[in-house]
Write an enzyme that holds these catalytic residues in place. Structure first.
Site, mmCIF file in Angstrom:
data_model
loop_
_atom_site.group_PDB
_atom_site.id
_atom_site.type_symbol
_atom_site.label_atom_id
_atom_site.label_comp_id
_atom_site.label_asym_id
_atom_site.label_seq_id
_atom_site.Cartn_x
_atom_site.Cartn_y
_atom_site.Cartn_z
ATOM 1 C CB THR A 200 38.200 49.518 18.422
ATOM 2 O OG1 THR A 200 37.869 50.627 17.628
ATOM 3 C CG2 THR A 200 39.677 49.706 19.490
ATOM 4 N NE ARG A 228 38.513 59.816 14.383
ATOM 5 C CZ ARG A 228 38.139 58.354 14.971
ATOM 6 N NH1 ARG A 228 38.570 57.846 14.880
ATOM 7 N NH2 ARG A 228 36.805 58.855 15.811
ATOM 8 C CB VAL A 229 43.781 60.979 17.651
ATOM 9 C CG1 VAL A 229 44.389 60.680 18.328
ATOM 10 C CG2 VAL A 229 45.274 61.360 16.196
ATOM 11 N N GLY A 230 41.516 59.095 16.943
ATOM 12 C CA GLY A 230 39.664 58.714 18.522
ATOM 13 C C GLY A 230 40.286 58.485 19.702
ATOM 14 C CG ASP A 231 38.537 56.189 22.219
ATOM 15 O OD1 ASP A 231 38.255 55.967 20.739
ATOM 16 O OD2 ASP A 231 37.641 54.800 22.506
HETATM 17 N N1 ASP Z 1 37.213 53.743 19.680
HETATM 18 C C1 ASP Z 1 37.471 53.667 17.774
HETATM 19 C C2 ASP Z 1 37.509 55.126 17.038
HETATM 20 O O1 ASP Z 1 37.327 56.471 17.818
HETATM 21 C C3 ASP Z 1 36.634 53.271 17.334
HETATM 22 C C4 ASP Z 1 36.694 52.305 17.437
HETATM 23 O O2 ASP Z 1 36.130 51.318 18.599
HETATM 24 O O3 ASP Z 1 36.329 50.957 16.798
HETATM 25 O O4 ASP Z 1 39.306 55.866 16.951
#
Ligand code: ASP
Length: 334
Positions: A200, A228-231
């Protein structure tokens, strides 16, 4: 009696390109140099903007756009694949002046997801758009649309294949068969291990007017389930900015950052517990998040910068206006 006003802190930009485990075996100096050069170039461009009086929001959006355009990082072109071999990208921008924010999740056609997030912030009464509707909003605001294949690279595809072979192997292992023999290691392309790297990208800045902003963009996690959705696109989890305290952008296993409300927690510890930036970051990254979760970058209203991580490495750097060159690092300093 008039008191002398405290001078404004120098404008500053910090960026990250993901956190993770160090590459096993000898790391190639030329590979590390590629990452360092890419980070330095983005920092120097932002330094120039800040010196000319650009707003923190403009600077973080442009820094993240440049990182999205760079294949080395897991955002925009070079984003990781979902389990279905597709791309679903997430991004968020937040303006510390008034805590306005814009975010998109699961976009697959907008070349620069961070510009889509900015369009949401600037033109919509809502904050977060998902999927095709987010791409459509971006297109309506004139943002370039690309074929979903445009985001992929052969290297990312090989990463997906390997993750899937390992997963299939893990299943077979329950039947008593050997799993690791079935997965051929891929050649590492950078100092941080591609298999455990969270690539990221993010940026946080303090501008000459004393305003803060944060922006984050990602392809998510390799082999993630569709939907799926992350932070990253969630205000307070992966991204947060408030002129009263701090601007934060996170990278790591998104689920862990969501549960910890990590980005907002740094701000809350400063606002309510009176902690310094360093104390608040230490509490969240080193004490609250599980080991190897990842890291974050943060710049406080007083100009302090903190780039903590609890994984082995994090591509990161910062630069102040007037500095001769940016500070860029990958590993933990001794
Ligand atoms: N935090 C991001 C996610 O979980 C992944 C990342 O930081 O590379 O989607």
């Amino acid at each position: 009696m008039s008191s002398t006003p405290t001078p404004r802190p120098l404008p500053v930009l910090a960026i990250h390109g993901g956190a993770g485990t160090l590459t096993r075996g000898a790391m190639r100096a030329d590979q590390e140099a590629l990452y360092r050069d890419a980070l330095s170039r983005v920092l120097m461009a932002g330094q120039e903007q800040l010196a000319l009086g650009a707003s923190a929001v403009d600077v973080v959006v442009e820094a993240v756009r440049l990182l999205e355009e760079c294949e080395l990082f897991n955002a925009g072109r070079g984003a990781v694949y979902t389990a279905a071999g597709t791309h679903e990208l997430d991004a968020c921008v937040m303006d510390g002046r008034d805590c306005r924010a814009g975010a998109v999740a699961g976009v697959s056609r907008t070349r620069n997801p961070i510009l889509a997030a900015r369009a949401v912030m600037d033109h919509s009464a809502h904050l977060l758009f998902v999927g095709a509707a987010a791409d459509e909003l971006a297109a309506r605001h004139g943002l370039e649309q690309v074929s979903p294949n445009w985001f992929g690279t052969p290297h990312r595809l090989e990463q997906l294949r390997r993750a899937q072979r390992l997963q299939a192997g893990a299943l077979r292992d329950h039947d008593g068969q050997d799993l690791l023999d079935q997965a051929t290691p891929i050649e590492a392309s950078g100092p941080i291990d591609e298999e455990t790297k969270f690539g990221t990208v993010g940026a946080v800045a303090l501008d000459a007017a004393g305003h803060l902003a944060a922006a984050t963009s990602t392809g998510g996690m390799t082999n993630k389930q569709v939907g799926r959705v992350g932070d990253t696109p969630l205000v307070g989890a992966g991204t947060y900015a408030n002129d009263a305290t701090v601007a934060v952008s996170c990278t790591g296993t998104g689920e862990l950052f969501i549960r910890a409300c990590a980005a907002h927690d740094v701000s809350a510890l400063m606002a309510y517990a009176g902690m310094s930036l360093e104390e608040a970051c230490d509490r969240v990254v080193m004490q609250k998040l599980p080991a190897d979760a990842g890291g974050l970058i943060a710049v406080a209203a007083n100009g302090d910068v903190c780039l903590p991580f609890n994984s082995e490495g994090m591509y990161r750097g910062y630069v102040r206006v007037g500095a001769v060159r940016p500070v860029v690092a990958v590993y933990r300093s001794k």
